[in-house]
Design an enzyme around this catalytic site. Sequence first.
Site, PDB file in Angstrom:
ATOM      1  CG  ASP A 118     -11.131   1.507   4.067  1.00  0.00           C
ATOM      2  OD1 ASP A 118     -12.278   1.704   4.498  1.00  0.00           O
ATOM      3  OD2 ASP A 118     -10.582   0.393   4.110  1.00  0.00           O
ATOM      4  CG  ASP A 148      -6.246   2.221   0.896  1.00  0.00           C
ATOM      5  OD1 ASP A 148      -7.415   2.224   1.319  1.00  0.00           O
ATOM      6  OD2 ASP A 148      -5.419   1.371   1.234  1.00  0.00           O
ATOM      7  CB  THR A 164      -0.948   0.000   1.209  1.00  0.00           C
ATOM      8  OG1 THR A 164      -1.813  -1.131   1.134  1.00  0.00           O
ATOM      9  CG2 THR A 164      -1.793   1.261   1.232  1.00  0.00           C
ATOM     10  NE  ARG A 219     -13.221  -0.601   6.018  1.00  0.00           N
ATOM     11  CZ  ARG A 219     -13.099  -1.740   5.338  1.00  0.00           C
ATOM     12  NH1 ARG A 219     -13.819  -2.800   5.691  1.00  0.00           N
ATOM     13  NH2 ARG A 219     -12.255  -1.820   4.317  1.00  0.00           N
TER      14      ARG A 219
END
Length: 367
Positions: free
Chosen positions: A216, A189, A130, A280
């Site tokens: 997210d 992301d 990531t 979340r």
Amino acid sequence: MPSRRSALTLLAGAGAALALGTPAAAARPAHTRPFGRYGSPSRRLDALTLYVDPLGRGDHTDVASAVEAASGTGHTLVLAPGTYRGPVLVTAARAELTVIGASGDPRDTVIVHDNAAGTPRPDGSGPYGTSGSATVTVQAAGFTARDVTFANDWLRSDNPEYTGTQAVAIKVQGDRSAFHGCRFLGHQDTLYADSLALTAFARQYYRDCYVEGDVDFVFGRATAVFDRCDFRTLDRTDLAAAPYGFVFAPSTAGANPRGYLVLRSRVTSTAPDAYYKLARPWVPSSDPTAHPMLTVRDSHLGAGIDAVTPYGTMSAGFPWQDQRFAEYRNTGPGARVTVPGNRPQLTASEARAHTPADWLGDWRPRA
């Protein structure tokens, strides 16, 4: 099926003037003053100002080489309109760096690349992961960007075999990082608002910015203020049912009293109504003591947000109800309180401590 570049251009919204991968000069009349009011190599504002232009009218033709040349503290990079493809790393040694899109319209100046977490590294050492997927990584303190688009145009539809589908547009780790009028484009992301270490409470400020994505797409452990920003959740063709994703996934360190603060902002969507959750909590394996924090206040939540169950849980052992999530005086169909237990609200007294000044302390970002 559209290409990754044409797809992200469509996602940029109506009126987008610049297709990713196409120099602005090809889409607009030739710029006789590519650096606008910021001077030029022959009329340099000061010795610490460098000019970047893909057509060769500056000191550099790409952002990465300009950043490399800006060694030391206090440099300014003025970017002429254009698309700058390739990863960029701003190391900690390049403190107080300012990056400016010369036209004043972030659609004109795009820094973009297309690595995902699952993309294999050229040296065969494995996938990027990531963090390694980020188009731009900022480790320096005092970084400022104005009127620039940061994008990652990797698409799941182009790579159905990938399991690592995170594709970061920018990872920001430095303290006192400020973004004014910038755009952040991606899917999963998109904007990694983080810090250099668990014990480093990096303060970040985003004003009048636009962020889009699906899963997210604003995440990390920074102390971050999002003031008058637009967040847009994207439609998905690879899923048949809700939820499509989550806007925020903070991973605030347990010792940090301030996580994400969103105020005077709005969340809109191109997906069906109620197909997105607001947030979340992310408790990463590297920090099981994380205590994610998010306050959303005085903002408009569109119909894309599930008003009944706006929060989800990422890891079973860390339910969202145990985290520091709160709302205050939000409006719109996605902000309706239909199940009070699912919408934790600040009192007026508590809200007085959830302000940019409280979050940023002795730092006042330049307007």
